[in-house]
Design a protein around this motif. Structure first.
Motif: not given
Length: 355
Positions: A299-309
């Motif tokens: 989602p644009a402009e919804a801050p997020c965090l990512c992580a790899f499986g």
């Protein structure tokens, strides 16, 4: 970072991709990633509204900072919640500071607290005591990363010079001394994001422009790679390494996540101009940088965090959790194909058990 659903911040635990915790106006919620399920929660009656939360691995220890709409605790204190403690009062430690706390990081033997112009390191959880105190450049986002590796207790944060990073080996620095951190001159403009690889051998950073990501060796401090997210300025929400440091993920307010190959860089895309040969000093840096192997949408402009499986299986996977309450899982292959495998709204997942 707050959104309409009352999420104030998100954090994966140090193992990444296993658990993430959510600081909310309604308290704290903790989720397992695969399968996606709520593992526990602390309600507002217990902890008030929470601005920041950090979990120590898969343990019973949480670091909590008050914030949001109706905090029970001040934003200048870090409170340690021990769920294994008997009785209702599970707050076992409190660290109080002169200014608001902007970030907290934990590893098995250290607690790091970030203020706008200062950073503190404590021994933790046994015999908590202040070990180090570092002055930093103005750091309103609380940029900092702490390596979880047993062998390499590295800490990275913005340096005094614009665009620089400071690296401290907490294992070799002597407590009580103001040992000079190593400096990496990473960018010409202010640092916007930084992350250490799981073994602590690499550090990735981006400036506030968010167009370029640079990769450095923490030992030699040499620049190893320059990766291009895009040409338009963007705010990077996160940088995340895969468990084996073979890939790096970056997500921004453009609503796009990018996956870069670090081990086999031939997988990354190059500018078509790179095949032309010499292009002069203006286009040179643009042509030489590498573009992402794969990309995905959030989602644009919804801050997020990512992580790899985890698991090393092919195709590889990456998950993104966003402050609007959405969960996204994508799988990508070495040829650049990237497809969404799962979508959910984690805030709508219920669990009857307390943390």
């Amino acid at each position: 970072m707050a959104q309409a659903r009352g999420v104030n911040s998100l954090r994966f635990n140090q193992d990444q991709s296993e658990l993430f915790c959510v600081a909310m106006d309604s308290g704290v919620r903790i989720f397992n990633v695969e399968p996606l399920m709520e593992k526990g929660h602390l309600d507002a009656e217990q902890v008030g509204s929470v601005g920041l939360v950090e979990m120590l691995n898969r343990s019973n220890l949480l670091a909590i900072v008050g914030g949001g709409s109706h905090p029970k605790f001040p934003d200048v204190s870090v409170l340690i919640w021990d769920d294994a403690r008997e009785g209702k009062d599970k707050l076992v430690l409190e660290f109080t500071f002169p200014k608001p706390v902007l970030a907290v990081r934990m590893r098995h033997d250290k607690l790091v607290v970030v203020l706008q112009t200062r950073l503190y390191v404590f021994s933790f959880p046994h015999n908590p005591a202040k070990l180090f105190e570092f002055d930093t450049r103005d750091n309103p986002k609380g940029i900092c990363d702490l390596c979880p590796s047993l062998e390499k207790p590295l800490l990275v944060f913005p340096g005094h010079k614009c665009g620089s990073l400071q690296l401290v080996d907490l294992g070799s620095a002597k407590p009580g001394t103001s040992s000079a951190p190593f400096t990496i001159n990473a960018h010409q403009s202010e640092v916007g994001c930084a992350a250490l690889s799981p073994p602590g051998s690499l550090v990735a950073s981006a400036s506030r422009r968010g167009t370029l990501i640079r990769l450095f060796c923490t030992q030699s401090r040499a620049r190893l790679l320059e990766l291009r997210r895009g040409t338009d300025p963007a705010t990077l929400y996160c940088l995340a390494f895969s468990p084996d440091s073979a890939f790096l993920c970056a997500a921004s307010d453009k609503g796009t996540g990018h996956v870069f190959a670090l081990r086999d860089t031939r997988l990354n895309r190059r500018s078509a101009l790179a095949r032309v040969g010499k292009v002069g000093p203006v286009l040179g840096p643009y042509v030489e940088s590498q573009w992402s192997l794969a990309s995905f949408t959030v989602p644009a402009e919804a801050p997020c965090l990512c992580a790899f499986g985890r698991g090393g299986r092919s195709p590889s996977s990456v998950v993104a959790v966003c402050v609007d309450g959405t969960f996204h899982k994508y799988v990508f292959s070495p040829d650049g194909n990237c497809n969404r495998e799962a979508f959910d709204v984690f805030l709508d997942i219920c669990d009857d058990d307390d943390f």
